[in-house]
Design a protein around this motif. Structure first.
Motif, PDB file in Angstrom:
ATOM      1  N   VAL A  99       0.830  -1.201   0.000  1.00 54.56           N
ATOM      2  CA  VAL A  99       0.000   0.000   0.000  1.00 54.56           C
ATOM      3  C   VAL A  99       0.870   1.260   0.000  1.00 54.56           C
ATOM      4  N   ALA A 100       1.946   1.249   0.773  1.00 56.96           N
ATOM      5  CA  ALA A 100       2.839   2.409   0.818  1.00 56.96           C
ATOM      6  C   ALA A 100       3.441   2.692  -0.556  1.00 56.96           C
ATOM      7  N   ARG A 101       3.794   1.644  -1.294  1.00 54.07           N
ATOM      8  CA  ARG A 101       4.342   1.849  -2.641  1.00 54.07           C
ATOM      9  C   ARG A 101       3.284   2.336  -3.612  1.00 54.07           C
ATOM     10  N   LYS A 102       2.044   1.890  -3.422  1.00 51.81           N
ATOM     11  CA  LYS A 102       0.958   2.316  -4.292  1.00 51.81           C
ATOM     12  C   LYS A 102       0.632   3.800  -4.115  1.00 51.81           C
ATOM     13  N   PHE A 103       0.876   4.317  -2.909  1.00 52.13           N
ATOM     14  CA  PHE A 103       0.521   5.695  -2.628  1.00 52.13           C
ATOM     15  C   PHE A 103       1.733   6.464  -2.117  1.00 52.13           C
ATOM     16  N   PRO A 104       2.454   7.156  -2.997  1.00 55.64           N
ATOM     17  CA  PRO A 104       3.525   8.043  -2.534  1.00 55.64           C
ATOM     18  C   PRO A 104       2.930   9.094  -1.587  1.00 55.64           C
ATOM     19  N   PRO A 105       3.736   9.671  -0.698  1.00 56.60           N
ATOM     20  CA  PRO A 105       3.201  10.630   0.284  1.00 56.60           C
ATOM     21  C   PRO A 105       2.322  11.731  -0.301  1.00 56.60           C
ATOM     22  N   ALA A 111      -7.077  12.933   5.795  1.00 56.22           N
ATOM     23  CA  ALA A 111      -8.406  12.804   6.398  1.00 56.22           C
ATOM     24  C   ALA A 111      -8.934  11.378   6.342  1.00 56.22           C
ATOM     25  N   LEU A 112      -8.254  10.500   5.595  1.00 54.50           N
ATOM     26  CA  LEU A 112      -8.677   9.102   5.472  1.00 54.50           C
ATOM     27  C   LEU A 112      -7.632   8.195   6.097  1.00 54.50           C
ATOM     28  N   SER A 113      -8.066   7.045   6.548  1.00 55.98           N
ATOM     29  CA  SER A 113      -7.158   6.110   7.211  1.00 55.98           C
ATOM     30  C   SER A 113      -6.319   5.323   6.207  1.00 55.98           C
ATOM     31  N   PHE A 114      -5.296   4.699   6.724  1.00 58.39           N
ATOM     32  CA  PHE A 114      -4.475   3.794   5.908  1.00 58.39           C
ATOM     33  C   PHE A 114      -5.351   2.727   5.264  1.00 58.39           C
ATOM     34  N   HIS A 115      -6.341   2.241   6.001  1.00 55.35           N
ATOM     35  CA  HIS A 115      -7.167   1.145   5.490  1.00 55.35           C
ATOM     36  C   HIS A 115      -8.133   1.620   4.407  1.00 55.35           C
ATOM     37  N   HIS A 116      -8.489   2.911   4.383  1.00 50.65           N
ATOM     38  CA  HIS A 116      -9.211   3.441   3.230  1.00 50.65           C
ATOM     39  C   HIS A 116      -8.360   3.259   1.972  1.00 50.65           C
ATOM     40  N   HIS A 117      -7.093   3.630   2.093  1.00 52.35           N
ATOM     41  CA  HIS A 117      -6.184   3.520   0.950  1.00 52.35           C
ATOM     42  C   HIS A 117      -5.993   2.057   0.547  1.00 52.35           C
ATOM     43  N   MET A 118      -5.934   1.175   1.539  1.00 51.93           N
ATOM     44  CA  MET A 118      -5.759  -0.239   1.241  1.00 51.93           C
ATOM     45  C   MET A 118      -6.928  -0.780   0.429  1.00 51.93           C
ATOM     46  N   GLU A 119      -8.132  -0.302   0.692  1.00 56.09           N
ATOM     47  CA  GLU A 119      -9.311  -0.791  -0.019  1.00 56.09           C
ATOM     48  C   GLU A 119      -9.240  -0.529  -1.520  1.00 56.09           C
ATOM     49  N   VAL A 120      -8.568   0.550  -1.927  1.00 62.16           N
ATOM     50  CA  VAL A 120      -8.548   0.911  -3.350  1.00 62.16           C
ATOM     51  C   VAL A 120      -7.184   0.673  -3.989  1.00 62.16           C
ATOM     52  N   ALA A 121      -6.231   0.120  -3.246  1.00 59.35           N
ATOM     53  CA  ALA A 121      -4.852   0.016  -3.729  1.00 59.35           C
ATOM     54  C   ALA A 121      -4.726  -0.829  -4.990  1.00 59.35           C
ATOM     55  N   GLY A 139     -17.590  11.380   3.791  1.00 56.77           N
ATOM     56  CA  GLY A 139     -17.340  10.922   5.146  1.00 56.77           C
ATOM     57  C   GLY A 139     -17.540   9.436   5.337  1.00 56.77           C
ATOM     58  N   TRP A 140     -17.225   8.631   4.311  1.00 60.64           N
ATOM     59  CA  TRP A 140     -17.420   7.190   4.402  1.00 60.64           C
ATOM     60  C   TRP A 140     -16.389   6.558   5.325  1.00 60.64           C
ATOM     61  N   SER A 141     -16.823   5.570   6.080  1.00 60.03           N
ATOM     62  CA  SER A 141     -15.895   4.736   6.821  1.00 60.03           C
ATOM     63  C   SER A 141     -15.210   3.780   5.850  1.00 60.03           C
ATOM     64  N   ARG A 142     -14.225   3.055   6.352  1.00 56.21           N
ATOM     65  CA  ARG A 142     -13.548   2.064   5.503  1.00 56.21           C
ATOM     66  C   ARG A 142     -14.543   1.030   4.998  1.00 56.21           C
ATOM     67  N   ASN A 143     -15.461   0.566   5.867  1.00 56.12           N
ATOM     68  CA  ASN A 143     -16.423  -0.450   5.461  1.00 56.12           C
ATOM     69  C   ASN A 143     -17.422   0.095   4.441  1.00 56.12           C
ATOM     70  N   GLN A 144     -17.822   1.364   4.609  1.00 49.35           N
ATOM     71  CA  GLN A 144     -18.735   1.968   3.641  1.00 49.35           C
ATOM     72  C   GLN A 144     -18.076   2.099   2.277  1.00 49.35           C
ATOM     73  N   LEU A 145     -16.802   2.465   2.264  1.00 50.17           N
ATOM     74  CA  LEU A 145     -16.070   2.547   1.008  1.00 50.17           C
ATOM     75  C   LEU A 145     -16.013   1.174   0.337  1.00 50.17           C
ATOM     76  N   ARG A 146     -15.731   0.150   1.122  1.00 48.54           N
ATOM     77  CA  ARG A 146     -15.658  -1.206   0.577  1.00 48.54           C
ATOM     78  C   ARG A 146     -16.993  -1.608  -0.031  1.00 48.54           C
ATOM     79  N   GLN A 147     -18.093  -1.306   0.653  1.00 50.61           N
ATOM     80  CA  GLN A 147     -19.424  -1.656   0.148  1.00 50.61           C
ATOM     81  C   GLN A 147     -19.723  -0.952  -1.168  1.00 50.61           C
ATOM     82  N   GLN A 148     -19.332   0.305  -1.274  1.00 51.43           N
ATOM     83  CA  GLN A 148     -19.576   1.063  -2.505  1.00 51.43           C
ATOM     84  C   GLN A 148     -18.779   0.488  -3.670  1.00 51.43           C
ATOM     85  N   ILE A 149     -17.525   0.126  -3.400  1.00 55.05           N
ATOM     86  CA  ILE A 149     -16.671  -0.412  -4.461  1.00 55.05           C
ATOM     87  C   ILE A 149     -17.195  -1.752  -4.958  1.00 55.05           C
TER      88      ILE A 149
END
Length: 218
Positions: A99-105, A111-121, A139-149
């Protein structure tokens, strides 16, 4: 000396302000296995400390990912050393680095968690940005983002989803990880590169040895 309190109803939200400084309020004393809080904390002080702890916890995952990515580029035995130092399991460490390699700084959203980024990596970069932008604005949580995807209508029609499960011996997986690290690629991206190159070579070779079609006589 007592720490100063926020004036009025103002709350210091690290998540909203995206402040770079990460530390705990002086009212909290953090130890390895405990957190001591000063008696008489006001509600807003207690809440601020919770936000600080959340930000430090989430940031530490990014830190581990960047630390592992550095190791992948400098030390051949990066994951073995990482496992020995942290006690984390191999799959967890590999996910953090991926995930860190997928997303340079510059592409990480505070405003989003590491796990938000992991969901779309695993998505293409333009889809990553679109989903993260949507998650932040709504303002989606990680689980809400996963459900939408995962909604059928959410995935572009031209994208094909193929799930392949392959049993790989640990020593072979380690060699693949090493090769991917030397190529500065995550494992999945490296595998896709190899498969695409093999497909191009096979097609080119087949076309080269294919007998020429006879020319019809007039």
């Amino acid at each position: 000396m007592k720490p100063s309190r926020p004036t009025g109803s103002r709350r210091e939200s690290l998540c909203e302000k995206g402040e770079g400084r990460l530390s705990l309020d002086h009212s909290a004393l953090a130890r390895q296995t405990s957190l001591d809080l000063r008696d008489g904390l006001a509600l807003d002080e207690w809440q601020r400390i919770g936000l600080q702890i959340f930000r430090i916890s989430d940031s530490s995952t990014w830190w581990l990912g960047d630390w592992l990515d550095y190791g992948s580029r400098h030390y051949p035995d990066r994951y073995r050393r990482a496992i020995e130092e942290t006690g984390l399991d191999y799959q967890t460490l590999r996910n953090y680095a991926w995930v860190a390699r997928k997303f340079p700084p510059r592409r990480r959203r505070a405003a989003l968690s590491f796990h938000h980024h992991m969901e779309v990596a695993a998505l293409p970069e333009h889809e990553q940005d679109a989903w993260l932008r949507e998650a932040e604005s709504r303002g989606w949580s990680r689980n809400q983002l996963r459900q939408q995807i995962r909604k059928p209508s959410a995935r572009p029609a031209e994208s094909a989803v193929v799930q392949v499960r392959v049993g790989i011996p640990p020593d072979q997986l380690q060699r693949w990880e090493e090769a991917a690290g030397r190529a500065q690629r995550d494992l999945l991206g490296w595998i896709l590169d190899i498969l695409n190159e093999a497909a191009r070579s096979t097609v080119a070779l087949t076309e080269a040895v294919q007998p020429a079609r006879p020319v019809p006589l007039e």
